[in-house]
Design an enzyme around this catalytic site. Structure first.
Site, PDB file in Angstrom:
ATOM      1  N   PRO A   1       0.835  -1.207   0.000  1.00  0.00           N
ATOM      2  CA  PRO A   1       0.000   0.000   0.000  1.00  0.00           C
ATOM      3  C   PRO A   1       0.869   1.255   0.000  1.00  0.00           C
ATOM      4  CG  PRO A   1      -0.666  -1.530   1.735  1.00  0.00           C
ATOM      5  CD  PRO A   1       0.625  -2.029   1.182  1.00  0.00           C
ATOM      6  N   HIS A   2       0.447   2.244  -0.788  1.00  0.00           N
ATOM      7  CA  HIS A   2       1.186   3.496  -0.857  1.00  0.00           C
ATOM      8  C   HIS A   2       0.303   4.548  -1.520  1.00  0.00           C
ATOM      9  CE1 HIS A   2       1.691   1.520  -4.707  1.00  0.00           C
ATOM     10  NE2 HIS A   2       1.861   2.712  -5.245  1.00  0.00           N
ATOM     11  N   ALA A   3       0.647   5.789  -1.279  1.00  0.00           N
ATOM     12  CA  ALA A   3      -0.006   6.914  -1.948  1.00  0.00           C
ATOM     13  C   ALA A   3       1.108   7.886  -2.346  1.00  0.00           C
ATOM     14  CB  ALA A   3      -1.032   7.570  -1.022  1.00  0.00           C
TER      15      ALA A   3
END
Length: 149
Positions: free
Chosen positions: A67-69
Site C-alpha cells: 500500500p502506498h499513496a
C-alpha cells in the site's frame, strides 16, 4: 539504506484477526506509521480513496501487497511498515488472492525511494524469505530476515 532502517524496531505488526474488511486491513497497514507521526491520516485516506477508484492497485503478487499513496498525500518522514496477516486478508485482488505480507511505503518524493523499491523487489522475489516472514512467530524473526535487504 537497508529496508530495516526504514522500518525500525516499532514498524512491524503481526495481525491474527480474521475476516477483516479492506478498510480495516488498510488501517492496520498504516497503524505504526500514523502512531509514530511518519504519515498523516490523509495518507491512509488517499490509499483508501485510490482503492475505491481503481481497486487493489497495491497487491503486487500472490500473498504480497505494498500500500502506498503520493508523497504530497501526507508523508512526514520516509518510512516502511511491515504487516503480516496470519490468516490472510481479501483486499479484492482478483488476480492474486489473499494477502499475508504487506509493506506500506511512505516516500518523501518520487526519486529518493528507488533504492528502497529495488531492495523490496529483491525481497518479494525471494519466495523462501517471504514465506519465512509470513510463518514467523515474532518480530525478531522478521527483523532477522529483513536485515538481509
Amino acid at each position: 539504506m537497508s529496508i530495516f532502517n526504514l522500518i525500525g524496531d516499532n514498524g512491524i505488526v503481526i495481525c491474527n484477526e480474521e475476516n477483516l474488511s479492506v478498510d480495516a486491513a488498510l488501517d492496520i497497514t498504516c497503524s505504526k506509521l500514523l502512531e509514530q507521526g511518519k504519515v498523516e491520516a490523509s495518507y491512509l485516506e488517499a490509499i483508501k480513496e485510490k482503492h475505491k477508484e481503481i481497486g487493489a492497485y497495491y497487491v503486487l503478487a500472490p500473498k504480497i501487497a505494498m500500500p502506498h499513496a503520493r508523497p504530497e498525500d501526507g508523508v512526514n518522514k520516509a518510512a516502511l511498515q511491515v504487516t503480516v496477516f496470519k490468516n490472510g486478508v481479501d483486499l479484492e485482488s482478483e488476480d492474486n488472492g489473499d494477502v499475508y505480507f504487506s509493506i506500506t511505503l511512505a516516500a518523501m518524493d518520487s526519486d529518493s525511494h528507488i533504492q528502497t523499491i529495488m531492495a523490496l523487489a529483491e525481497l518479494f522475489q525471494n519466495e523462501d524469505d517471504v514465506d519465512a516472514i509470513i510463518a514467523a512467530e515474532s518480530k525478531a524473526e522478521i527483523i532477522e530476515i529483513l536485515k538481509k535487504y
